[in-house]
Design a protein around this motif. Structure first.
Motif, PDB file in Angstrom:
ATOM      1  N   ALA A 294      85.862 -44.029  55.442  1.00  0.00           N
ATOM      2  CA  ALA A 294      86.491 -43.145  56.424  1.00  0.00           C
ATOM      3  C   ALA A 294      87.328 -43.881  57.472  1.00  0.00           C
ATOM      4  CB  ALA A 294      85.438 -42.263  57.093  1.00  0.00           C
ATOM      5  N   PRO A 295      86.851 -44.971  58.089  1.00  0.00           N
ATOM      6  CA  PRO A 295      87.680 -45.627  59.116  1.00  0.00           C
ATOM      7  C   PRO A 295      89.041 -46.061  58.578  1.00  0.00           C
ATOM      8  CG  PRO A 295      85.430 -46.429  59.254  1.00  0.00           C
ATOM      9  CD  PRO A 295      85.515 -45.613  57.998  1.00  0.00           C
ATOM     10  N   ALA A 296      89.073 -46.608  57.360  1.00  0.00           N
ATOM     11  CA  ALA A 296      90.336 -47.067  56.795  1.00  0.00           C
ATOM     12  C   ALA A 296      91.232 -45.884  56.424  1.00  0.00           C
ATOM     13  CB  ALA A 296      90.073 -47.935  55.570  1.00  0.00           C
ATOM     14  N   CYS A 300      94.965 -45.155  58.083  1.00  0.00           N
ATOM     15  CA  CYS A 300      96.192 -45.010  57.313  1.00  0.00           C
ATOM     16  C   CYS A 300      96.877 -43.680  57.608  1.00  0.00           C
ATOM     17  CB  CYS A 300      95.899 -45.143  55.822  1.00  0.00           C
ATOM     18  SG  CYS A 300      95.528 -46.833  55.311  1.00  0.00           S
ATOM     19  N   ARG A 301      96.088 -42.629  57.778  1.00  0.00           N
ATOM     20  CA  ARG A 301      96.683 -41.341  58.153  1.00  0.00           C
ATOM     21  C   ARG A 301      97.377 -41.446  59.510  1.00  0.00           C
ATOM     22  NH1 ARG A 301      95.235 -36.293  56.337  1.00  0.00           N
ATOM     23  NH2 ARG A 301      95.062 -35.626  58.508  1.00  0.00           N
ATOM     24  N   ALA A 329      83.566 -35.291  53.693  1.00  0.00           N
ATOM     25  CA  ALA A 329      83.030 -35.318  55.060  1.00  0.00           C
ATOM     26  C   ALA A 329      83.950 -36.006  56.061  1.00  0.00           C
ATOM     27  CB  ALA A 329      81.666 -36.007  55.051  1.00  0.00           C
ATOM     28  N   LEU A 330      85.174 -36.333  55.675  1.00  0.00           N
ATOM     29  CA  LEU A 330      86.113 -36.915  56.639  1.00  0.00           C
ATOM     30  C   LEU A 330      86.251 -35.992  57.851  1.00  0.00           C
ATOM     31  CD1 LEU A 330      88.940 -38.109  54.213  1.00  0.00           C
ATOM     32  CD2 LEU A 330      87.496 -39.597  55.620  1.00  0.00           C
ATOM     33  N   PRO A 331      86.423 -36.562  59.035  1.00  0.00           N
ATOM     34  CA  PRO A 331      86.510 -35.732  60.247  1.00  0.00           C
ATOM     35  C   PRO A 331      87.873 -35.037  60.365  1.00  0.00           C
ATOM     36  CG  PRO A 331      86.788 -38.037  60.820  1.00  0.00           C
ATOM     37  CD  PRO A 331      86.432 -38.002  59.348  1.00  0.00           C
ATOM     38  N   LEU A 332      88.103 -34.116  59.449  1.00  0.00           N
ATOM     39  CA  LEU A 332      89.375 -33.409  59.380  1.00  0.00           C
ATOM     40  C   LEU A 332      89.120 -31.914  59.254  1.00  0.00           C
ATOM     41  CD1 LEU A 332      91.230 -35.662  56.763  1.00  0.00           C
ATOM     42  CD2 LEU A 332      91.672 -35.588  59.219  1.00  0.00           C
TER      43      LEU A 332
END
Length: 362
Positions: A294-296, A300-301, A329-332
């Motif tokens: 997730a951090p990477a 990039c986004r 589960a990405l914080p999106l």
């Protein structure tokens, strides 16, 4: 989150389109086995395919079986991972270890097999064309056949072509054709060439752990600094593994390249119209193959733009359904998850998935 059932069909609010999924005709793998017996075999090829084709360990045995499958096992694995649609491409090193005549024949075979699978399962598969790069006229003809007759959605280039790179003028007709056909080139890794590989091979760093990214990131940078995207401004390139680390170097790449240009240090390089980072944001898309972190992904986004980052699994080399759960589960918010999994891929590869759960009811 672990253990949560993964389903296809778009009921989560989006279709999961996996954009870097490898295939290998059994006949090509047999040709690879013959190459492995030759006396002066490329050391990178010997390391990569020597392992996957000759090791009895569980993982390489599973990989070589799954690579050649375009039916029951692959579809079952997609179902189990909640992957709705896969973009198939010829695995590394693809045609790029063969002489031109054999490369042409292998490309035609692979393209026909992939197209056949796409016709049999249009809701589950799309494909990219392979070509024999060293014979540019033949490569252009096969790319045009792949796109116009077989319905393929782009071109796969498994990085260096026997030590040569796409910024060389000999390959310009292929780039021109991809731009004219409005299809992307997927720049996929392979092991570094002879001139680069020795210190990596000594330490076991020549493959996916490090060497792939170093070599493929350099390939893309060569294309940028040698002016490929000024000559072909409409050319679209997709690169996996979150851009082979280039997004994390944007500041330094821009700073040092600008300094080189001011000093005219490298006379063979043209003066570019844009900065390195501007080409990456204009001409390049990255996928999350092998980088379900997730951090990477979020970084990039942020630095490339949310329309530049797409989902990929890297099947069958990396098949971990829990990685799908992690990316779910990405914080999106839901619209951004849908962009990440579905709409970016549809736009970049010009996919028509209107019959697949009405593209997640969109």
């Amino acid at each position: 989150m672990a253990g949560t059932p993964l389903t296809t069909g778009g009921e989560v609010g989006y279709l999961r389109i996996a954009t870097e999924e490898a295939y290998a005709p059994a006949e090509m793998l047999d040709l690879y086995r013959e190459l492995l017996d030759e006396p002066d075999i490329d050391p990178g090829f010997a390391s990569l395919m020597g392992f996957y084709l000759r090791s009895d360990a569980e993982r390489p045995a599973a990989v070589r079986r799954k690579l050649a499958d375009l039916g029951e096992e692959r579809l079952a694995d997609m179902d189990a991972a909640g992957v709705d649609h896969a973009i198939l491409a010829l695995t590394a090193p693809g045609t790029q270890v063969f002489d031109p005549a054999r490369a042409r024949d292998v490309a035609r075979l692979a393209n026909e097999r992939i197209a056949e699978a796409c016709r049999a399962h249009p809701d589950r598969f799309s494909g990219l064309a392979a070509v024999g790069f060293e014979d540019a006229p033949s490569a252009v003809a096969e790319l045009e056949r792949g796109v116009k007759e077989l319905g393929l959605k782009g071109l796969v280039c498994n990085s260096h072509i026997r030590g040569h790179y796409l910024d060389e003028e000999r390959f310009y007709p292929i780039l021109e054709a991809a731009e004219a056909l409005d299809v992307p080139i997927y720049l996929h890794p392979q092991t570094p060439p002879r001139d680069m590989i020795r210190p990596m091979l000594e330490a076991g760093l020549d493959g996916a752990i490090f060497g792939f990214g170093v070599e493929t990131g350099m390939h893309l940078l060569r294309m940028i600094v040698r002016g490929v995207f000024d000559r072909f401004p409409g050319l679209r390139v997709v690169v996996g593994h979150l851009g082979e680390a280039l997004p994390f170097w944007l500041y330094r790449l821009d700073y040092m390249h600008a300094a080189q240009q001011r000093a005219a240090r490298y006379q063979g390089n043209p003066r570019l119209e844009l900065t390195v980072s501007e080409y990456l944001r204009r001409n390049v898309w990255v996928t999350t193959s092998g980088m379900a972190w997730a951090p990477a992904i979020m970084f990039c986004r942020e630095v490339l733009g949310p329309d530049r980052v797409m989902y990929a699994m890297d099947y069958p080399y990396e098949y971990v359904p829990d990685e799908v759960r992690a990316q779910d589960a990405l914080p999106l918010p839901l619209p951004e998850l849908r962009r990440f999994y579905e709409t970016n891929a549809i736009e970049v590869f010009r996919l028509d998935l209107t019959g697949t759960a009405e593209a997640a009811d969109g």
